[in-house]
Design an enzyme around this catalytic site. Sequence first.
Site, PDB file in Angstrom:
ATOM      1  N   ASP A 151       0.895  -1.277   0.050  1.00  0.00           N
ATOM      2  CA  ASP A 151      -0.124  -0.110   0.021  1.00  0.00           C
ATOM      3  C   ASP A 151       0.773   1.403  -0.063  1.00  0.00           C
ATOM      4  O   ASP A 151       2.200   1.178   0.329  1.00  0.00           O
ATOM      5  CB  ASP A 151      -0.960   0.205   1.291  1.00  0.00           C
ATOM      6  CG  ASP A 151      -2.038  -0.932   1.517  1.00  0.00           C
ATOM      7  OD1 ASP A 151      -2.132  -1.987   0.409  1.00  0.00           O
ATOM      8  OD2 ASP A 151      -2.412  -1.357   2.374  1.00  0.00           O
ATOM      9  N   ASP A 153       1.140   4.548   1.999  1.00  0.00           N
ATOM     10  CA  ASP A 153       0.259   5.280   3.098  1.00  0.00           C
ATOM     11  C   ASP A 153       0.757   6.683   3.187  1.00  0.00           C
ATOM     12  O   ASP A 153       1.865   6.880   3.207  1.00  0.00           O
ATOM     13  CB  ASP A 153       1.003   4.399   4.568  1.00  0.00           C
ATOM     14  CG  ASP A 153       0.429   2.918   4.623  1.00  0.00           C
ATOM     15  OD1 ASP A 153      -0.595   2.608   4.432  1.00  0.00           O
ATOM     16  OD2 ASP A 153       1.309   2.089   4.988  1.00  0.00           O
TER      17      ASP A 153
END
Length: 230
Positions: A151, A153
């Site tokens: 991901d 972030d």
Amino acid sequence: MRVCAAPPFAIDHALSCDARWQPHDLLRLHRLLQSDGEPAWVRGAFERAPYAVVRRALAADDFVAIGLRGTERSQRYGTWVHRDDIEIAMPPQALARLSPLAARNALPAFAALAALQRDSAGALAGFVWGPTGSTGFELATRTPTVTFSSDLDLLIRTPEKLSHHAAIRLLDYLQAAAQRAGIRVDAQLETPAGGVALAEWAANKARVMARHARGPQLITDPWAPAHGNA
């Protein structure tokens, strides 16, 4: 944190957070004192990259709560460091100006970050923001941490109240960037009450979870004057 050390001070002295270091700042350390029950992976991880992230926890004067990461997702360790052992601090917004090593810039998380960096007219314009998690860690340390499925972030600093309309616009913008990169973008708002997920605030819930040094709390308004800093 998955595992946490016993604090190197009397617990009733853990009353504050030093404002010089904020949650998600990455700290390069001169040394890391060993603690009882420390996981076996910690020493090797620290030798590879002598960095730790500031975490949300109270500390005694002259100490900072930190988290270390290993090579596995489950390898997370919380402890404290004395301020004299801190060499430099790199906040997320400083990392937003960095680029990965050339051989790594095609990874989706880095590609998404680069697209956001280039878009001077996008919904992030006007905010102070930067990468956290594995992306921020690799940018600071130059240690390969990001994978193809990582991901992206982000931390977005919002000292002033963000309207729900603006939050929805920002969330839609980041979700579109995530879709183009084929990954997930997870954004957290840094508010006076602590860290609040952008998705939660955009959903216009009656209460949202604010992550604070004194622990998570459900609140109606993260910008209400009654709340202290995280």
